[in-house]
Write a protein that holds these residues in place. Structure first.
Motif, PDB file in Angstrom:
ATOM      1  N   GLU A   1      -1.829  -1.739 -10.287  1.00  0.00           N
ATOM      2  CA  GLU A   1      -2.519  -0.827  -9.371  1.00  0.00           C
ATOM      3  C   GLU A   1      -3.360  -1.652  -8.403  1.00  0.00           C
ATOM      4  O   GLU A   1      -3.710  -2.799  -8.699  1.00  0.00           O
ATOM      5  CB  GLU A   1      -3.397   0.164 -10.134  1.00  0.00           C
TER       6      GLU A   1
ATOM      7  N   ASN B   1      -0.341   1.709  -0.901  1.00  0.00           N
ATOM      8  CA  ASN B   1      -1.506   2.322  -0.262  1.00  0.00           C
ATOM      9  C   ASN B   1      -1.214   2.808   1.152  1.00  0.00           C
ATOM     10  O   ASN B   1      -1.935   3.655   1.677  1.00  0.00           O
ATOM     11  CB  ASN B   1      -2.664   1.318  -0.223  1.00  0.00           C
TER      12      ASN B   1
ATOM     13  N   SER C   1      -6.329  -1.545  -4.870  1.00  0.00           N
ATOM     14  CA  SER C   1      -7.129  -0.933  -3.813  1.00  0.00           C
ATOM     15  C   SER C   1      -7.227  -1.964  -2.698  1.00  0.00           C
ATOM     16  O   SER C   1      -7.186  -3.175  -2.953  1.00  0.00           O
ATOM     17  CB  SER C   1      -8.531  -0.558  -4.325  1.00  0.00           C
TER      18      SER C   1
ATOM     19  N   ARG D   1      -2.029   5.904  -3.103  1.00  0.00           N
ATOM     20  CA  ARG D   1      -3.379   5.414  -3.364  1.00  0.00           C
ATOM     21  C   ARG D   1      -3.920   6.012  -4.656  1.00  0.00           C
ATOM     22  O   ARG D   1      -3.628   7.150  -5.007  1.00  0.00           O
ATOM     23  CB  ARG D   1      -4.310   5.744  -2.196  1.00  0.00           C
ATOM     24  N   ASN D   2      -4.700   5.221  -5.355  1.00  0.00           N
ATOM     25  CA  ASN D   2      -5.376   5.687  -6.572  1.00  0.00           C
ATOM     26  C   ASN D   2      -4.412   6.064  -7.693  1.00  0.00           C
ATOM     27  O   ASN D   2      -4.712   6.933  -8.513  1.00  0.00           O
ATOM     28  CB  ASN D   2      -6.292   6.885  -6.252  1.00  0.00           C
ATOM     29  N   ILE D   3      -3.238   5.416  -7.723  1.00  0.00           N
ATOM     30  CA  ILE D   3      -2.312   5.625  -8.830  1.00  0.00           C
ATOM     31  C   ILE D   3      -1.931   4.273  -9.432  1.00  0.00           C
ATOM     32  O   ILE D   3      -2.157   3.225  -8.837  1.00  0.00           O
ATOM     33  CB  ILE D   3      -1.039   6.390  -8.410  1.00  0.00           C
ATOM     34  N   LYS D   4      -1.359   4.321 -10.619  1.00  0.00           N
ATOM     35  CA  LYS D   4      -0.863   3.129 -11.294  1.00  0.00           C
ATOM     36  C   LYS D   4       0.660   3.140 -11.216  1.00  0.00           C
ATOM     37  O   LYS D   4       1.304   4.156 -11.498  1.00  0.00           O
ATOM     38  CB  LYS D   4      -1.309   3.149 -12.757  1.00  0.00           C
TER      39      LYS D   4
ATOM     40  N   SER E   1      -7.913  -7.168  -0.776  1.00  0.00           N
ATOM     41  CA  SER E   1      -7.355  -6.305  -1.821  1.00  0.00           C
ATOM     42  C   SER E   1      -7.870  -6.707  -3.196  1.00  0.00           C
ATOM     43  O   SER E   1      -8.322  -7.836  -3.406  1.00  0.00           O
ATOM     44  CB  SER E   1      -5.822  -6.389  -1.819  1.00  0.00           C
TER      45      SER E   1
END
Length: 485
Positions: A278, A434, A280, A450-453, A302
């Motif tokens: 994952e 992302n 960001s 975004r915000n997922i694995k 990142s």
């Protein structure tokens, strides 16, 4: 007048000596494979190398092979004649080509090994084509641009039984071996978490592609430089360095520094393939309120988290954190306020159940934490060091090629470099997720990646829960370019 037997014998002797001398001189420059295969040791015990990418890092690679004292640079190849000028001057006997395909086609019988030091997107096809011809290969990091390419090169090294090495000089340093000895001795217990960080990129990222078309320099073959990538008009300042920040050609900070900083965790802990990832990413704003959207360009920073399954050297899964763009993990409490973390801009931190250890770029200067522990370390040396460390990375490959496949140990053969590269490129999958956009029926934009694995099916080389990023596992090549023969 008829010659006497004595005159005939003398004439024959002179002829024999002349012929033998010519044959001996020729024999010294015949490529090793002509004389009996990869395992044959020629009387001259020298390797003839063809360098694809002769400027910049390619130039220094070629110079280091020659510096080993056991390699001759027989051929040079580069799409930029100005960049290659230094190597051409240093090796005036080397024949020069612009197109690596022409070099391999016309000269493959005349050299033993190929060095590949080109932009990331052309590594795999050059290396695989050389391997299919039975040539040993040295490929600059990262090994490939795509996960699929890394897997294919790893398989090819085993299939074609050639000597391989990735240009990850830190793998030959004393640092990884010393940390393996400390870890195996139980000085920090079982490692469950690793952090690696860099101050790269030091080239532009998170920006739009330039709209200003420029004239192609006369010294550069732009079409050959593009290679398998989609055709775009030439823009200034992309070559020879800033291509790293564009997904069509480079692999960002991970591709540039990841191999140098994550090699030690792989070798110390026996890591192989990650199971999930994952990420960001940092943002660039085009004005006070609007976030920039530049999916063709790597982000300015990142933080990626990878999970690796339990290995023979760990008691459970291992979590690896990657940080770039100047982001760093929290300073360990064992480190004093004014003590440098890593080397300041880059480093790797191992966190175990009984302690911690940290190193710098190239796994250099490993230290236990707190630093006071390093005064009383008494762990016997059990892993042989590479002569001259990082500098010896080149000679190690040359000598292994001369010895033949399977005869000498290497620091970064494709069996090690392939899985390491795949992990870095998996991290890039999460970064690119992302930027995946979707629009609903009303035109509203969302970013579902975004915000997922991301969950990884290693056997089938695919993300199982977010198909949109699988297009980056194996990219489409431009028409006329293929991977392999």
């Amino acid at each position: 007048m008829k010659k006497t037997n004595k005159e005939i014998d003398a004439s024959n002797r002179r002829s024999f000596l002349k012929t033998t001398a010519i044959a001996a001189a020729s024999f010294m420059i015949v490529p090793r494979h002509v004389l009996g295969g990869n395992g044959f040791i020629a009387p001259s015990d020298r390797l003839i190398v063809a360098g694809v990418g002769a400027g910049g890092k390619g130039g220094s690679d070629i110079a280091n092979f020659a510096k080993s004292g056991k390699a001759d640079i027989g051929f040079l190849c580069d799409v930029d004649t100005n960049r290659a000028a230094g190597s051409v001057k240093s090796f005036p006997k080397a024949k020069f080509y612009k197109d690596w395909r022409e070099l391999l086609d016309k000269e493959h019988k005349n050299f033993d090994a190929v060095s590949v030091s080109t932009p990331d997107h052309s590594h795999a096809m050059i290396a695989l084509a050389a391997m299919q011809l039975g040539k040993h290969v040295y490929v600059q990091k990262p090994l490939t641009h795509d996960i699929y390419e890394a897997r294919k090169l790893t398989e090819a090294a085993k299939k074609y039984k050639v000597v391989t090495q990735m240009g990850n000089q830190g793998a030959s340093n004393d640092g990884p071996r010393q940390m393996k000895e400390w870890y195996d001795a139980g000085l920090i217990g079982d490692v469950h978490t690793v952090y690696a960080w860099t101050d790269r990129p030091v080239w532009p990222q998170g920006i739009p592609w330039s709209a200003n078309k420029a004239d192609i320099p006369k010294n550069l073959d732009w079409d050959l430089w593009l290679n398998s990538a989609p055709y775009k008009d030439y823009v200034e300042k992309l070559v020879p360095f800033n291509w790293r920040g564009w997904w069509d050609y480079g692999t960002g900070a991970l591709g540039d520094m990841g191999c140098h900083l994550l090699e030690a965790p792989f070798s110390v802990l026996g890591l192989k393939y990650a199971s999930e990832v994952e990420a960001s990413v940092g943002s660039v704003y085009v004005d006070e309120f609007k976030r920039g959207y530049f999916p063709d360009s790597c982000p300015p920073s990142s933080h990626v988290t990878l999970k690796f399954p339990k290995t023979a050297k760990t008691q459970g899964d291992v979590t690896v954190h990657w940080m770039d763009g100047g982001i760093q993990p929290t300073r360990p409490e064992e480190l004093e306020a004014n003590e440098v973390f890593g080397d300041g801009g880059n480093g790797t931190l191992f966190i175990g159940t009984k302690g911690k250890m940290v190193s710098e770029t190239y796994s250099a200067n490993p230290r236990l934490l707190p630093l006071s522990r390093n005064k009383d370390i008494k762990v016997p040396e059990k892993f042989a060091r590479v002569p001259k460390g990082a500098e010896g990375h080149y000679a190690q490959w040359v000598e292994a090629c001369i010895a033949g496949h399977g005869k000498k140990e290497l620091s970064s053969p494709f069996e090690i470099a392939g899985p390491l590269t795949e992990a870095l490129l998996m991290a890039n999958l999460a970064i690119r997720a992302n930027d995946v956009q979707r629009k609903d029926a009303n035109g509203k934009v969302s970013y579902p990646g975004r915000n997922i694995k991301l969950l990884w099916d290693n056997d089938n080389m695919k993300v199982t829960n977010f198909d949109a990023v699988n297009q980056y596992v194996k990219r489409e090549y431009r028409k006329g370019w293929t991977l392999g023969a």
